[in-house]
Design a protein around this motif. Structure first.
Motif, PDB file in Angstrom:
ATOM      1  N   PRO A 166     -15.097  62.384   7.305  1.00  0.00           N
ATOM      2  CA  PRO A 166     -15.726  61.752   8.329  1.00  0.00           C
ATOM      3  C   PRO A 166     -15.481  61.484   9.419  1.00  0.00           C
ATOM      4  CG  PRO A 166     -17.225  61.019   6.420  1.00  0.00           C
ATOM      5  CD  PRO A 166     -15.957  61.806   5.449  1.00  0.00           C
ATOM      6  N   PRO A 167     -15.959  61.289  10.638  1.00  0.00           N
ATOM      7  CA  PRO A 167     -15.615  60.998  11.309  1.00  0.00           C
ATOM      8  C   PRO A 167     -15.398  58.909  11.098  1.00  0.00           C
ATOM      9  CG  PRO A 167     -16.228  62.149  12.249  1.00  0.00           C
ATOM     10  CD  PRO A 167     -16.711  61.924  10.967  1.00  0.00           C
ATOM     11  N   LYS A 183      -0.643  63.213   4.281  1.00  0.00           N
ATOM     12  CA  LYS A 183      -0.417  62.313   5.069  1.00  0.00           C
ATOM     13  C   LYS A 183       1.082  62.854   4.639  1.00  0.00           C
ATOM     14  CE  LYS A 183       1.222  57.963   7.519  1.00  0.00           C
ATOM     15  NZ  LYS A 183       0.312  56.314   7.209  1.00  0.00           N
ATOM     16  N   GLN A 184       1.001  62.532   3.356  1.00  0.00           N
ATOM     17  CA  GLN A 184       2.529  62.235   2.457  1.00  0.00           C
ATOM     18  C   GLN A 184       3.154  63.649   1.390  1.00  0.00           C
ATOM     19  OE1 GLN A 184       2.792  58.804  -0.264  1.00  0.00           O
ATOM     20  NE2 GLN A 184       2.158  57.673   1.326  1.00  0.00           N
ATOM     21  N   ALA A 185       2.556  64.719   1.342  1.00  0.00           N
ATOM     22  CA  ALA A 185       2.346  65.866   0.223  1.00  0.00           C
ATOM     23  C   ALA A 185       3.164  66.666   1.245  1.00  0.00           C
ATOM     24  CB  ALA A 185       1.332  66.487   0.630  1.00  0.00           C
ATOM     25  N   ARG A 186       3.762  67.046   2.320  1.00  0.00           N
ATOM     26  CA  ARG A 186       4.874  67.390   2.632  1.00  0.00           C
ATOM     27  C   ARG A 186       6.032  67.257   1.813  1.00  0.00           C
ATOM     28  NH1 ARG A 186       2.659  66.075   7.590  1.00  0.00           N
ATOM     29  NH2 ARG A 186       1.909  67.762   8.405  1.00  0.00           N
ATOM     30  N   LYS A 187       6.569  66.210   2.020  1.00  0.00           N
ATOM     31  CA  LYS A 187       7.944  65.871   1.263  1.00  0.00           C
ATOM     32  C   LYS A 187       7.735  65.829  -0.789  1.00  0.00           C
ATOM     33  CE  LYS A 187       7.243  60.787   0.902  1.00  0.00           C
ATOM     34  NZ  LYS A 187       8.221  59.546   1.618  1.00  0.00           N
ATOM     35  N   CYS A 192      -0.935  71.449   1.343  1.00  0.00           N
ATOM     36  CA  CYS A 192      -2.758  71.258   2.044  1.00  0.00           C
ATOM     37  C   CYS A 192      -3.029  72.353   3.107  1.00  0.00           C
ATOM     38  CB  CYS A 192      -3.054  69.462   2.265  1.00  0.00           C
ATOM     39  SG  CYS A 192      -1.733  68.827   1.110  1.00  0.00           S
ATOM     40  N   VAL A 193      -4.461  72.488   3.049  1.00  0.00           N
ATOM     41  CA  VAL A 193      -5.303  73.314   3.576  1.00  0.00           C
ATOM     42  C   VAL A 193      -6.787  72.790   3.475  1.00  0.00           C
ATOM     43  CG1 VAL A 193      -6.014  75.786   4.405  1.00  0.00           C
ATOM     44  CG2 VAL A 193      -4.245  75.625   3.239  1.00  0.00           C
ATOM     45  N   LEU A 194      -7.338  72.846   4.973  1.00  0.00           N
ATOM     46  CA  LEU A 194      -8.408  72.386   4.365  1.00  0.00           C
ATOM     47  C   LEU A 194      -9.233  74.014   5.645  1.00  0.00           C
ATOM     48  CD1 LEU A 194      -8.119  68.949   6.714  1.00  0.00           C
ATOM     49  CD2 LEU A 194      -8.516  69.690   4.366  1.00  0.00           C
ATOM     50  N   ASP A 201     -17.557  67.340  12.867  1.00  0.00           N
ATOM     51  CA  ASP A 201     -17.583  66.312  11.755  1.00  0.00           C
ATOM     52  C   ASP A 201     -16.118  65.628  11.015  1.00  0.00           C
ATOM     53  OD1 ASP A 201     -20.286  66.477  12.032  1.00  0.00           O
ATOM     54  OD2 ASP A 201     -20.468  68.275  11.481  1.00  0.00           O
ATOM     55  N   VAL A 202     -15.014  66.140  11.764  1.00  0.00           N
ATOM     56  CA  VAL A 202     -13.962  65.463  10.269  1.00  0.00           C
ATOM     57  C   VAL A 202     -12.967  64.763  11.428  1.00  0.00           C
ATOM     58  CG1 VAL A 202     -12.116  66.759   9.547  1.00  0.00           C
ATOM     59  CG2 VAL A 202     -13.967  67.875   9.163  1.00  0.00           C
ATOM     60  N   ASP A 203     -12.543  63.711  10.914  1.00  0.00           N
ATOM     61  CA  ASP A 203     -11.733  62.644  11.426  1.00  0.00           C
ATOM     62  C   ASP A 203     -10.870  63.261  12.034  1.00  0.00           C
ATOM     63  OD1 ASP A 203     -10.028  60.649  11.567  1.00  0.00           O
ATOM     64  OD2 ASP A 203     -10.947  59.561  10.422  1.00  0.00           O
ATOM     65  N   TYR A 204     -10.669  63.043  13.324  1.00  0.00           N
ATOM     66  CA  TYR A 204      -9.280  63.786  13.350  1.00  0.00           C
ATOM     67  C   TYR A 204      -8.022  63.101  13.529  1.00  0.00           C
ATOM     68  CZ  TYR A 204      -8.052  59.502  16.622  1.00  0.00           C
ATOM     69  OH  TYR A 204      -7.468  57.758  16.322  1.00  0.00           O
ATOM     70  N   LYS A 205      -7.946  61.759  12.926  1.00  0.00           N
ATOM     71  CA  LYS A 205      -6.955  62.093  12.570  1.00  0.00           C
ATOM     72  C   LYS A 205      -6.158  62.322  11.030  1.00  0.00           C
ATOM     73  CE  LYS A 205      -6.937  56.843  13.643  1.00  0.00           C
ATOM     74  NZ  LYS A 205      -6.876  55.537  12.930  1.00  0.00           N
ATOM     75  N   ILE A 206      -7.268  62.983  10.487  1.00  0.00           N
ATOM     76  CA  ILE A 206      -6.861  64.349   9.275  1.00  0.00           C
ATOM     77  C   ILE A 206      -5.914  65.107  10.627  1.00  0.00           C
ATOM     78  CG2 ILE A 206      -7.644  65.287   7.645  1.00  0.00           C
ATOM     79  CD1 ILE A 206      -7.597  62.807   6.549  1.00  0.00           C
TER      80      ILE A 206
END
Length: 227
Positions: A166-167, A183-187, A192-194, A201-206
Motif C-alpha cells: 500500500p502507499p 529493486k535488486q532482482a534484475r541483477k 518480477c510481475v505485479l 492502492d499501490v506504492d508509487y515507488k514500486i
C-alpha cells in the motif's frame, strides 16, 4: 519455522511466549551461563545475580520503560496462540518454503510452476506474515545466484498486491522485503510481475521499478493521475 536463536527454538511458541513475558530470566541465563551449570560435589555453585545487578554491570536500561509488561503479556498471548488449533497448522503442515526445490523441474526439461494460494489463510495478519516469510526466503535465495548475462533464473508473480504494497504511510510486514526484491532482482536473474485492480492502492515507488506496464481501462481520475 525452524532454527535457534541464542539457544531458543524459534518454532517453540510457548517457550518464546515465556521469554517475552519475563525476558530478564533469559537475559541472565545467556549472560551468566556458569550460574546454571551443574556443579560437582564439593564445588561452590555460582549465585545467580539479580536483574538490578545485571543492569548495573552491563549498563542496561530497564526494558520495562521500552516494553511495558502489558505489551509483553499481549505479545506473549499472541505467540502462544500459534502453538494450538488452526494457527499451529501454518507452522507445522504443508510444503516447506524452499526456493531451490521450487525451481527444480519435476520432469526434466519442463519449467516448474509453483502456485502459493493464500485464500485458505483466513486471518489477514497471518497472510501478511506468510508473504513476509516467503519474500525473505526468496530474497536470501536470490542473493546466492550468479546468473549468466541475460539469464532468467526465476519469475516472481504476485496477483492482487495492494494489501502488501500500500502507499505511504502504511507499512505492512511484507512491504519492505518485496520492495527490496523488486529493486535488486534484475541483477540476480529474477524477474518480477505485479498485478492489481487499482493502481492508486499501490506504492508509487514500486510502480517506478517496472520496465513494462500493461494498463487496462481506467474510470477514476485519481487512477489516471497516478499512472
Amino acid at each position: 519455522v525452524e532454527g535457534t536463536k541464542h539457544g531458543l527454538n524459534v518454532g517453540d511458541f510457548q517457550a518464546l511466549a515465556r521469554v517475552v513475558r519475563e525476558p530478564h530470566h533469559e537475559f541472565i541465563r545467556h549472560l551468566y551461563p556458569e550460574c546454571f551449570h551443574d556443579v560437582e560435589e564439593g564445588e561452590d555453585k555460582v549465585d545467580v545475580p539479580t536483574w538490578e545487578e545485571v543492569m548495573l554491570e552491563h549498563r542496561l536500561t530497564d526494558f520495562e520503560e521500552r516494553l511495558p509488561k502489558t505489551t509483553r503479556n499481549d505479545l506473549a498471548r499472541r505467540l502462544s496462540a500459534f502453538s494450538s488449533g488452526v494457527n499451529q497448522l501454518l507452522f507445522s503442515n504443508g510444503v516447506p518454503i524452499d526456493i531451490d526445490s521450487f525451481v527444480e523441474p519435476a520432469i526434466p526439461g519442463k519449467i516448474p510452476l509453483n502456485i502459493v494460494y493464500l485464500n485458505t489463510i483466513q486471518d489477514e495478519a497471518q497472510k501478511q506474515y506468510f508473504v513476509q516469510e516467503l519474500s525473505r526466503e526468496l530474497y536470501d535465495w536470490m542473493l546466492t545466484q550468479q546468473p549468466a548475462d541475460g539469464e532468467l533464473k526465476l519469475l516472481f508473480f504476485m496477483d492482487e498486491v495492494a494489501p502488501y504494497l500500500p502507499p505511504y504511510p502504511r507499512n505492512p510486514p511484507a512491504k519492505d522485503l518485496i520492495k527490496l526484491i523488486f529493486k535488486q532482482a534484475r541483477k540476480y536473474g529474477v524477474a518480477c510481475v505485479l498485478a492489481t485492480q487499482n493502481v492508486s492502492d499501490v506504492d508509487y515507488k514500486i510502480l517506478a521499478q517496472a520496465n513494462t506496464t500493461f494498463i487496462g481501462r481506467f474510470t477514476q481520475p485519481q487512477d489516471i493521475d497516478k499512472v
